[in-house]
Design a protein around this motif. Structure first.
Motif, PDB file in Angstrom:
ATOM      1  N   ASN A  98       0.781  -1.097  -0.546  1.00  0.00           N
ATOM      2  CA  ASN A  98       0.119  -0.290   0.259  1.00  0.00           C
ATOM      3  C   ASN A  98       1.440   1.541   0.093  1.00  0.00           C
ATOM      4  O   ASN A  98       0.258   2.393  -0.210  1.00  0.00           O
ATOM      5  N   GLU A 134      -4.023  10.994  -5.928  1.00  0.00           N
ATOM      6  CA  GLU A 134      -4.452   9.857  -6.159  1.00  0.00           C
ATOM      7  C   GLU A 134      -3.631   8.849  -4.626  1.00  0.00           C
ATOM      8  O   GLU A 134      -4.213   8.383  -3.674  1.00  0.00           O
ATOM      9  N   LEU A 137      -5.801   9.593  -1.389  1.00  0.00           N
ATOM     10  CA  LEU A 137      -6.493   8.827  -1.454  1.00  0.00           C
ATOM     11  C   LEU A 137      -6.600   7.913  -0.871  1.00  0.00           C
ATOM     12  O   LEU A 137      -7.739   7.002  -0.314  1.00  0.00           O
ATOM     13  N   SER A 138      -5.650   6.737  -1.202  1.00  0.00           N
ATOM     14  CA  SER A 138      -5.164   5.060  -0.651  1.00  0.00           C
ATOM     15  C   SER A 138      -5.441   5.541   0.899  1.00  0.00           C
ATOM     16  O   SER A 138      -4.977   4.342   1.326  1.00  0.00           O
ATOM     17  N   PHE A 141      -8.560   6.235   2.735  1.00  0.00           N
ATOM     18  CA  PHE A 141      -9.666   4.771   2.896  1.00  0.00           C
ATOM     19  C   PHE A 141      -8.336   4.090   3.536  1.00  0.00           C
ATOM     20  O   PHE A 141      -9.918   2.877   4.420  1.00  0.00           O
ATOM     21  N   ASP A 142      -7.752   4.109   3.861  1.00  0.00           N
ATOM     22  CA  ASP A 142      -7.119   2.978   5.237  1.00  0.00           C
ATOM     23  C   ASP A 142      -6.973   3.633   7.038  1.00  0.00           C
ATOM     24  O   ASP A 142      -6.246   3.255   8.071  1.00  0.00           O
ATOM     25  N   GLU A 143      -7.316   5.342   6.750  1.00  0.00           N
ATOM     26  CA  GLU A 143      -6.996   5.786   7.716  1.00  0.00           C
ATOM     27  C   GLU A 143      -7.870   5.695   9.292  1.00  0.00           C
ATOM     28  O   GLU A 143      -8.985   5.217   8.779  1.00  0.00           O
ATOM     29  N   GLN A 144      -7.009   5.332  10.058  1.00  0.00           N
ATOM     30  CA  GLN A 144      -7.443   4.647  11.755  1.00  0.00           C
ATOM     31  C   GLN A 144      -8.632   6.127  12.425  1.00  0.00           C
ATOM     32  O   GLN A 144      -8.544   6.949  12.086  1.00  0.00           O
ATOM     33  N   ALA A 145      -9.721   4.979  11.853  1.00  0.00           N
ATOM     34  CA  ALA A 145     -11.087   6.646  12.815  1.00  0.00           C
ATOM     35  C   ALA A 145     -11.694   5.638  12.777  1.00  0.00           C
ATOM     36  O   ALA A 145     -12.256   4.855  12.069  1.00  0.00           O
ATOM     37  N   ARG A 203     -14.969  10.343   4.667  1.00  0.00           N
ATOM     38  CA  ARG A 203     -14.944   9.306   4.548  1.00  0.00           C
ATOM     39  C   ARG A 203     -16.412   8.492   5.229  1.00  0.00           C
ATOM     40  O   ARG A 203     -15.940   8.939   6.457  1.00  0.00           O
ATOM     41  N   TYR A 206     -16.987   3.813   6.068  1.00  0.00           N
ATOM     42  CA  TYR A 206     -15.858   3.117   5.237  1.00  0.00           C
ATOM     43  C   TYR A 206     -15.519   3.119   3.703  1.00  0.00           C
ATOM     44  O   TYR A 206     -14.930   2.999   3.468  1.00  0.00           O
ATOM     45  N   LYS A 207     -16.400   4.513   3.075  1.00  0.00           N
ATOM     46  CA  LYS A 207     -16.240   4.980   1.936  1.00  0.00           C
ATOM     47  C   LYS A 207     -15.949   6.364   1.450  1.00  0.00           C
ATOM     48  O   LYS A 207     -16.684   7.144   2.051  1.00  0.00           O
ATOM     49  N   LEU A 208     -15.051   5.818   0.448  1.00  0.00           N
ATOM     50  CA  LEU A 208     -15.015   8.113   0.278  1.00  0.00           C
ATOM     51  C   LEU A 208     -15.905   8.752  -0.461  1.00  0.00           C
ATOM     52  O   LEU A 208     -16.732   7.824  -1.311  1.00  0.00           O
ATOM     53  N   LEU A 210     -15.653  11.649  -2.758  1.00  0.00           N
ATOM     54  CA  LEU A 210     -15.424  13.644  -4.011  1.00  0.00           C
ATOM     55  C   LEU A 210     -16.068  14.079  -3.536  1.00  0.00           C
ATOM     56  O   LEU A 210     -17.107  13.996  -3.956  1.00  0.00           O
TER      57      LEU A 210
END
Lengths: 267, 313
Positions: A98, A134, A137-138, A141-145, A203, A206-208, A210
């Protein structure tokens, strides 16, 4: 290289070098013959080449997955050429794929074709901004929250409102977010001209999400991210930018509704 | 050291056989959560979830509540001469505490040295120096994780002239010395045997069958004079035959179908897995239809692009 009493570390060092660097030299070929067995069907060189060709193809495919809009913008051949140079200059140092593209925006900046020219072209700036967006964004997507927030309504008092933890604001010199959205919607966007643009990435579940936003909205949300309340953010905008407080108060109910719908705010 | 090894061995011997499992892939997340398909268990790629604070981890938490889960890694690099990556092991342990997998597996391989990572499962030198080195690292990793680990035979595309121990014996010694378990990838045996001129039947016959806790089956790409382990298609007949042999010798262990590229819809994936039932006995297994092999030369070994985040908008 002495191959008869080769140590484990020497062997691994040698093999990794064979995978990562370019075509083997004549001397390399002799070492390959001394280290790798040939089989009934394949020479030692062909055995090693299976690993060599898969190394670059595998990681190139990962970059392509991570930078889908960039690959589209550059076209397949140019993207592969950049990807191969990048992987050659910045081989992976992490156990996770990643982060494979983490240094790609900086690499594109360092290797831009007009680096030595006084008069810069604009398209490399676009490519660099798109690559940075880009990759961001990745990460988002995986950010801790935490995943769940109280559902707000337009009646939620302004003094309770905060921006959600997973809200990221971007300002660009090109319409990056619009380009990315058009690409996702298969609109086949062309390389854009320079144009100041702003966007928000949220987010939810868990979906981004924009969103292209206006300059005033960008600075307003930035101000709230810095800890100011709705009221203080309006004052901040009026004091530091050309916005009028009456205009901001007038537009606020509409902003509030949109910000709540887009998942920018929580309590 | 011996005491620990015996403790690990005891744990390995007591592991359950959860049945027939599938690899958990992002393409199927929604389908699984919505339909709760009758799959016995799921194998998750540890690296897809260990750093995730987003959707992948959220989905995994839900799936682990409904199904038995096994964690399968690709980055432990147990054969490398670099120090063990303790940050990686720490995250693996945290994920295991959350998911509570039946066991944790990785590969007999190395992925890089000098702090670089090729993201490939590279072949280990099979000699005494390497065996000692790997056994000491397995012990360290197991003690840190506080549980035995399970190691898979990788598919290999070369062998070293300096190797002195056949891979099946290396795995046997490794298991004896450390108490670790083994994951027998039947397709990898087939691929490696073809590429490196050994007999896959002999290989499977000589493994320590009581240490095998799991099997992998998968499809591969035949490229004419070599085979690439692509995990992108149905299992071939010859691999099913080896599966039957391994099933008989092990007495039947947890079996998983890997599919990592050109991943089909869930039903097709599950249907291919369930074929394993037909191959558990010699009588039925050896009477299946013949097949036509397709050759190609543009395959990539160990596809890993499925390890990169797949956004959902």
């Amino acid at each position: 290289m002495e191959t008869k009493n080769i140590t484990l570390h020497q062997l691994q060092n040698w093999m990794q070098g064979m995978l990562i660097k370019g075509s083997p030299s004549t001397d390399d070929r002799k070492v390959i013959e001394a280290v790798v067995n040939h089989s009934q069907r394949l020479s030692a060189m062909r055995h090693l080449n299976i690993y060599r060709s898969s190394y670059i193809a595998r990681l190139r495919a990962c970059l392509q997955n991570q930078f889908i809009a960039l690959a589209y913008a550059l076209g397949n051949d140019l993207f592969e050429s950049f990807a191969d140079q990048y992987l050659d200059s910045c081989p992976s140092e992490s156990y996770t794929l990643n982060t494979l593209g983490e240094k790609l925006p900086a690499f594109l900046e360092q290797t831009r074709p007009d680096a030595d020219l006084e008069q810069k072209e604009s398209w490399p700036d676009f490519i660099i901004e798109l690559a940075g967006f880009e990759y961001a964004l990745s990460e988002i997507f995986d950010e801790q929250a935490a995943g769940d927030f109280t559902i707000l309504t337009p009646d939620t008092p302004d003094n309770l409102l905060k921006v959600t933890p997973v809200l990221h604001l971007f300002s660009h010199h090109f319409p990056i977010c619009q380009y990315y959205l058009d690409f996702l919607q298969h609109k086949e966007p062309e390389l854009p001209f320079p144009e100041e643009s702003y966007c928000a990435v949220s987010r939810r579940d868990y979906k981004l999400g924009l969103f292209v936003i206006r300059r005033a909205q960008y600075y307003f949300l930035k101000s709230m991210q810095e800890g100011r309340s709705v009221k203080k953010s309006m004052k901040y905008l009026a004091k530091n930018f050309e916005f009028k407080i009456e205009d901001l108060e007038k537009i606020w109910p509409e902003w509030k509704r949109n910000f709540i719908t887009s998942g920018f705010l929580c309590v | 050291m011996i005491k620990k090894r015996d403790q690990y061995l005891k744990i390995i011997n007591a592991l359950p056989n959860p049945g027939l499992g599938l690899g958990l892939r992002s393409k199927h997340f929604n389908y699984i959560l919505e339909h709760n398909p009758a799959v016995d268990w799921f194998e998750v790629i540890s690296e897809n979830f260990m750093d995730s604070g987003g959707r992948p981890r959220h989905i995994l938490r839900q799936i682990a509540e409904k199904y038995p889960v096994v964690m399968h890694g690709v980055s432990l690099s147990i054969g490398s001469t670099d120090p063990l990556n303790m940050e990686y092991l720490g995250k693996l342990k945290t994920l295991a505490a959350e998911v509570k997998p039946l066991w944790i597996s990785d590969h007999l391989c190395w992925t890089g040295v000098n702090n670089l990572n090729t993201h490939d499962l590279l072949p280990v030198l099979l000699n005494e120096e390497s065996l000692k080195h790997i056994c000491s690292r397995i012990r360290m990793a197991q003690d840190f994780m506080d549980r035995p680990l399970v190691f898979e035979n990788p598919s290999t595309y070369l062998t070293f002239k300096q190797s002195t121990i056949p891979e099946w014996e290396f795995l046997k010694y490794m298991a004896e010395e450390t108490g670790c378990g083994l994951l027998l990838d039947v397709n990898n045996v087939y691929v490696s045997a073809f590429n490196n001129d050994f007999d896959p039947v002999h290989y499977i016959n000589h493994l320590p069958h009581n240490r095998i806790v799991q099997m992998h089956i998968a499809g591969h790409q035949h490229c004419g004079d070599y085979i690439i382990d692509t995990h992108d298609r149905n299992v071939v007949q010859d691999v099913w035959k080896l599966f039957t042999q391994a099933w008989q010798l092990t007495g039947g262990v947890a079996t998983l179908l890997e599919w990592d590229s050109n991943i089909p819809d869930f039903d097709e994936y599950h249907t291919e897995l369930l074929k394993a039932k037909q191959y558990m006995s010699v009588m039925t297994g050896y009477n299946m239809d013949t097949e036509k092999l397709e050759y190609s030369s543009d395959a990539v070994s160990n596809p890993v692009d499925f390890l990169v985040n797949d956004f959902k908008w």
